[in-house]
Design a protein around this motif. Structure first.
Motif, PDB file in Angstrom:
ATOM      1  N   ASN A  60      20.589  10.479  -5.740  1.00 36.95           N
ATOM      2  CA  ASN A  60      19.586  10.994  -6.658  1.00 36.95           C
ATOM      3  C   ASN A  60      18.984  12.289  -6.143  1.00 36.95           C
ATOM      4  OD1 ASN A  60      19.022   8.576  -8.709  1.00 36.95           O
ATOM      5  ND2 ASN A  60      19.440   7.751  -6.680  1.00 36.95           N
ATOM      6  N   SER A  61      18.366  13.029  -7.047  1.00 40.22           N
ATOM      7  CA  SER A  61      17.782  14.318  -6.702  1.00 40.22           C
ATOM      8  C   SER A  61      16.592  14.152  -5.763  1.00 40.22           C
ATOM      9  CB  SER A  61      17.324  15.028  -7.975  1.00 40.22           C
ATOM     10  OG  SER A  61      16.573  16.176  -7.652  1.00 40.22           O
ATOM     11  N   PRO A  62      16.589  14.848  -4.611  1.00 39.00           N
ATOM     12  CA  PRO A  62      15.453  14.747  -3.680  1.00 39.00           C
ATOM     13  C   PRO A  62      14.155  15.263  -4.277  1.00 39.00           C
ATOM     14  CG  PRO A  62      17.368  15.735  -2.618  1.00 39.00           C
ATOM     15  CD  PRO A  62      17.663  15.684  -4.090  1.00 39.00           C
ATOM     16  N   GLU A  63      14.244  16.077  -5.346  1.00 37.71           N
ATOM     17  CA  GLU A  63      13.023  16.606  -5.950  1.00 37.71           C
ATOM     18  C   GLU A  63      12.214  15.521  -6.657  1.00 37.71           C
ATOM     19  OE1 GLU A  63      15.464  19.801  -4.804  1.00 37.71           O
ATOM     20  OE2 GLU A  63      15.950  18.182  -6.173  1.00 37.71           O
ATOM     21  N   ASN A  64      12.870  14.447  -7.050  1.00 38.12           N
ATOM     22  CA  ASN A  64      12.174  13.371  -7.749  1.00 38.12           C
ATOM     23  C   ASN A  64      11.646  12.370  -6.726  1.00 38.12           C
ATOM     24  OD1 ASN A  64      11.216  11.439  -9.446  1.00 38.12           O
ATOM     25  ND2 ASN A  64      13.178  10.932 -10.381  1.00 38.12           N
ATOM     26  N   THR A  65      10.358  12.463  -6.407  1.00 37.28           N
ATOM     27  CA  THR A  65       9.790  11.637  -5.337  1.00 37.28           C
ATOM     28  C   THR A  65       9.029  10.429  -5.862  1.00 37.28           C
ATOM     29  OG1 THR A  65       7.711  12.882  -5.292  1.00 37.28           O
ATOM     30  CG2 THR A  65       9.512  13.689  -3.915  1.00 37.28           C
ATOM     31  N   GLU A  66       8.993  10.241  -7.174  1.00 35.43           N
ATOM     32  CA  GLU A  66       8.154   9.181  -7.737  1.00 35.43           C
ATOM     33  C   GLU A  66       8.534   7.809  -7.207  1.00 35.43           C
ATOM     34  OE1 GLU A  66       6.875   7.247 -12.060  1.00 35.43           O
ATOM     35  OE2 GLU A  66       8.145   9.028 -11.979  1.00 35.43           O
ATOM     36  N   LEU A  67       9.831   7.498  -7.194  1.00 38.86           N
ATOM     37  CA  LEU A  67      10.251   6.176  -6.742  1.00 38.86           C
ATOM     38  C   LEU A  67       9.958   5.993  -5.258  1.00 38.86           C
ATOM     39  CD1 LEU A  67      11.554   3.457  -7.244  1.00 38.86           C
ATOM     40  CD2 LEU A  67      13.788   4.515  -6.879  1.00 38.86           C
ATOM     41  N   LEU A  68      10.221   7.021  -4.461  1.00 40.72           N
ATOM     42  CA  LEU A  68       9.946   6.935  -3.030  1.00 40.72           C
ATOM     43  C   LEU A  68       8.463   6.701  -2.776  1.00 40.72           C
ATOM     44  CD1 LEU A  68      10.807   7.151  -0.092  1.00 40.72           C
ATOM     45  CD2 LEU A  68      10.590   9.631  -0.268  1.00 40.72           C
ATOM     46  N   GLU A  69       7.613   7.416  -3.496  1.00 42.74           N
ATOM     47  CA  GLU A  69       6.174   7.241  -3.325  1.00 42.74           C
ATOM     48  C   GLU A  69       5.738   5.835  -3.738  1.00 42.74           C
ATOM     49  OE1 GLU A  69       4.333  10.374  -5.493  1.00 42.74           O
ATOM     50  OE2 GLU A  69       4.800  11.906  -4.001  1.00 42.74           O
ATOM     51  N   TYR A  70       6.353   5.321  -4.789  1.00 39.05           N
ATOM     52  CA  TYR A  70       6.022   3.978  -5.260  1.00 39.05           C
ATOM     53  C   TYR A  70       6.384   2.943  -4.191  1.00 39.05           C
ATOM     54  CZ  TYR A  70       5.326   0.431  -8.907  1.00 39.05           C
ATOM     55  OH  TYR A  70       4.858  -0.615  -9.655  1.00 39.05           O
ATOM     56  N   ILE A  71       7.577   3.088  -3.616  1.00 36.47           N
ATOM     57  CA  ILE A  71       8.012   2.189  -2.548  1.00 36.47           C
ATOM     58  C   ILE A  71       7.102   2.329  -1.337  1.00 36.47           C
ATOM     59  CG2 ILE A  71       9.865   1.762  -0.885  1.00 36.47           C
ATOM     60  CD1 ILE A  71      11.832   2.510  -3.161  1.00 36.47           C
ATOM     61  N   GLU A  72       6.741   3.559  -1.027  1.00 39.42           N
ATOM     62  CA  GLU A  72       5.859   3.816   0.111  1.00 39.42           C
ATOM     63  C   GLU A  72       4.517   3.116  -0.072  1.00 39.42           C
ATOM     64  OE1 GLU A  72       3.043   7.374   1.673  1.00 39.42           O
ATOM     65  OE2 GLU A  72       4.826   7.919   0.531  1.00 39.42           O
ATOM     66  N   GLN A  73       3.969   3.172  -1.288  1.00 34.01           N
ATOM     67  CA  GLN A  73       2.674   2.551  -1.548  1.00 34.01           C
ATOM     68  C   GLN A  73       2.762   1.029  -1.444  1.00 34.01           C
ATOM     69  OE1 GLN A  73       1.495   4.197  -5.296  1.00 34.01           O
ATOM     70  NE2 GLN A  73       1.308   6.253  -4.458  1.00 34.01           N
ATOM     71  N   ILE A  74       3.890   0.463  -1.862  1.00 33.70           N
ATOM     72  CA  ILE A  74       4.083  -0.978  -1.699  1.00 33.70           C
ATOM     73  C   ILE A  74       4.061  -1.336  -0.218  1.00 33.70           C
ATOM     74  CG2 ILE A  74       5.752  -2.862  -1.946  1.00 33.70           C
ATOM     75  CD1 ILE A  74       6.622  -1.593  -4.598  1.00 33.70           C
ATOM     76  N   MET A  75       4.752  -0.561   0.603  1.00 33.57           N
ATOM     77  CA  MET A  75       4.798  -0.844   2.031  1.00 33.57           C
ATOM     78  C   MET A  75       3.443  -0.622   2.682  1.00 33.57           C
ATOM     79  SD  MET A  75       8.592   0.382   3.248  1.00 33.57           S
ATOM     80  CE  MET A  75       8.305   2.113   2.968  1.00 33.57           C
ATOM     81  N   ASP A  76       2.692   0.381   2.200  1.00 34.88           N
ATOM     82  CA  ASP A  76       1.356   0.639   2.752  1.00 34.88           C
ATOM     83  C   ASP A  76       0.434  -0.563   2.576  1.00 34.88           C
ATOM     84  OD1 ASP A  76       1.940   3.149   3.661  1.00 34.88           O
ATOM     85  OD2 ASP A  76       1.067   4.218   1.960  1.00 34.88           O
ATOM     86  N   LEU A  77       0.639  -1.324   1.499  1.00 29.40           N
ATOM     87  CA  LEU A  77      -0.196  -2.499   1.239  1.00 29.40           C
ATOM     88  C   LEU A  77       0.173  -3.683   2.129  1.00 29.40           C
ATOM     89  CD1 LEU A  77      -0.301  -2.245  -2.649  1.00 29.40           C
ATOM     90  CD2 LEU A  77      -2.236  -1.944  -1.102  1.00 29.40           C
ATOM     91  N   ASN A  78       1.319  -3.582   2.803  1.00 28.75           N
ATOM     92  CA  ASN A  78       1.765  -4.598   3.767  1.00 28.75           C
ATOM     93  C   ASN A  78       1.737  -6.012   3.176  1.00 28.75           C
ATOM     94  OD1 ASN A  78       2.731  -5.443   6.261  1.00 28.75           O
ATOM     95  ND2 ASN A  78       0.685  -5.808   7.075  1.00 28.75           N
ATOM     96  N   PRO A  79       2.431  -6.234   2.066  1.00 27.72           N
ATOM     97  CA  PRO A  79       2.395  -7.567   1.437  1.00 27.72           C
ATOM     98  C   PRO A  79       3.116  -8.616   2.276  1.00 27.72           C
ATOM     99  CG  PRO A  79       4.040  -6.187   0.372  1.00 27.72           C
ATOM    100  CD  PRO A  79       3.305  -5.298   1.339  1.00 27.72           C
ATOM    101  N   GLU A  80       2.663  -9.852   2.149  1.00 29.94           N
ATOM    102  CA  GLU A  80       3.337 -10.964   2.820  1.00 29.94           C
ATOM    103  C   GLU A  80       4.622 -11.341   2.093  1.00 29.94           C
ATOM    104  OE1 GLU A  80       0.518 -14.123   2.994  1.00 29.94           O
ATOM    105  OE2 GLU A  80      -0.747 -13.119   4.495  1.00 29.94           O
ATOM    106  N   LYS A  81       4.625 -11.136   0.780  1.00 28.21           N
ATOM    107  CA  LYS A  81       5.804 -11.449  -0.031  1.00 28.21           C
ATOM    108  C   LYS A  81       5.778 -10.586  -1.283  1.00 28.21           C
ATOM    109  CE  LYS A  81       7.319 -15.716  -0.471  1.00 28.21           C
ATOM    110  NZ  LYS A  81       7.469 -17.145  -0.904  1.00 28.21           N
ATOM    111  N   ILE A  82       6.967 -10.292  -1.811  1.00 29.48           N
ATOM    112  CA  ILE A  82       7.091  -9.546  -3.063  1.00 29.48           C
ATOM    113  C   ILE A  82       7.752 -10.447  -4.096  1.00 29.48           C
ATOM    114  CG2 ILE A  82       8.116  -7.547  -4.219  1.00 29.48           C
ATOM    115  CD1 ILE A  82       8.080  -6.093  -1.554  1.00 29.48           C
TER     116      ILE A  82
END
Length: 215
Positions: A60-82
């Motif tokens: 995918n195009s590196p210019e599109n960061t929306e999905l990466l940022e979304y994944i990053e925010q999920i990891m920042d929340l440090n969930p016990e389970k998804i």
């Protein structure tokens, strides 16, 4: 009570990648000396999570960061389970719920429609959901679980009227999200998926298949 809100922010690709690196750095408890950092980086690059990230940016195009940022925010929340939650409606409405603690669940606001009658934008959303499921299901860093709900319970989930104890009592569709990854139908037959999840589920898998073929 389940919360149905989460904040989003716009960051550059380099910032997002750096934050994900810091996340992994904490997991591997890397020390600050150069030799240990190199060893940790090599371990990171060999991890399933890193490989999935690398594959995503290859495809995918590196210019599109929306999905990466979304994944990053999920990891920042440090969930016990998804939890990957799917509604048994014609659109295959699907969402992501994070278990932050035993009694605290967070419903992410995005809804993904997993069926074949979608626009080009809808197809991109299906692929985004596929990549999120693939990334977390195959990394084994955060446990994942599937859940299929009827329309009333799915809507109640977003209205914040389902308590965590009731949410955890639902048992249907524990592996549906992993079955969604099987877009080539190597684990089960097409008829099996139609019978268990409906024709729209198989059509959404075909959207993924066609997208992968066109990359």
């Amino acid at each position: 009570m389940i919360s149905a809100t989460i904040g989003f922010c716009n960051r550059s690709l380099s910032d997002a990648i750096n934050n994900i690196w810091q996340f992994f750095r904490g997991i591997f408890r890397l020390s600050h000396n150069k030799e240990d950092s190199l060893t940790g980086l090599e371990r990171l690059q060999a991890s399933p999570m890193y490989q999935i990230l690398e594959n995503y940016f290859t495809d995918n195009s590196p210019e599109n960061t929306e999905l990466l940022e979304y994944i990053e925010q999920i990891m920042d929340l440090n969930p016990e389970k998804i939890y990957f939650v799917r509604c048994n409606d014609e659109k295959g409405s699907s969402a992501i719920v994070l278990q932050l603690s035993e009694y605290h669940l967070l419903v992410l606001p995005k809804v993904y429609y997993l069926h074949g009658k979608v626009t080009e934008t809808g197809a991109v959303r299906i692929l985004d959901f596929f990549n999120i499921v693939k990334m977390f299901s195959k990394s084994f860093i955060i446990p994942t679980e599937g859940l299929c709900l009827d329309m009333d319970d799915f809507h109640a989930l977003f209205q914040g009227t389902i308590y965590s104890s009731k949410f955890k009592s639902f048992q249907n569709g524990k592996y549906w999200h992993k079955h969604f990854l099987d877009y080539q139908h190597r684990w089960h037959s097409t008829e099996y998926y139609k019978r268990h999840y409906g024709i729209g589920f198989v059509e959404a898998q075909q959207v993924v298949l066609q997208t992968v073929r066109n990359i």
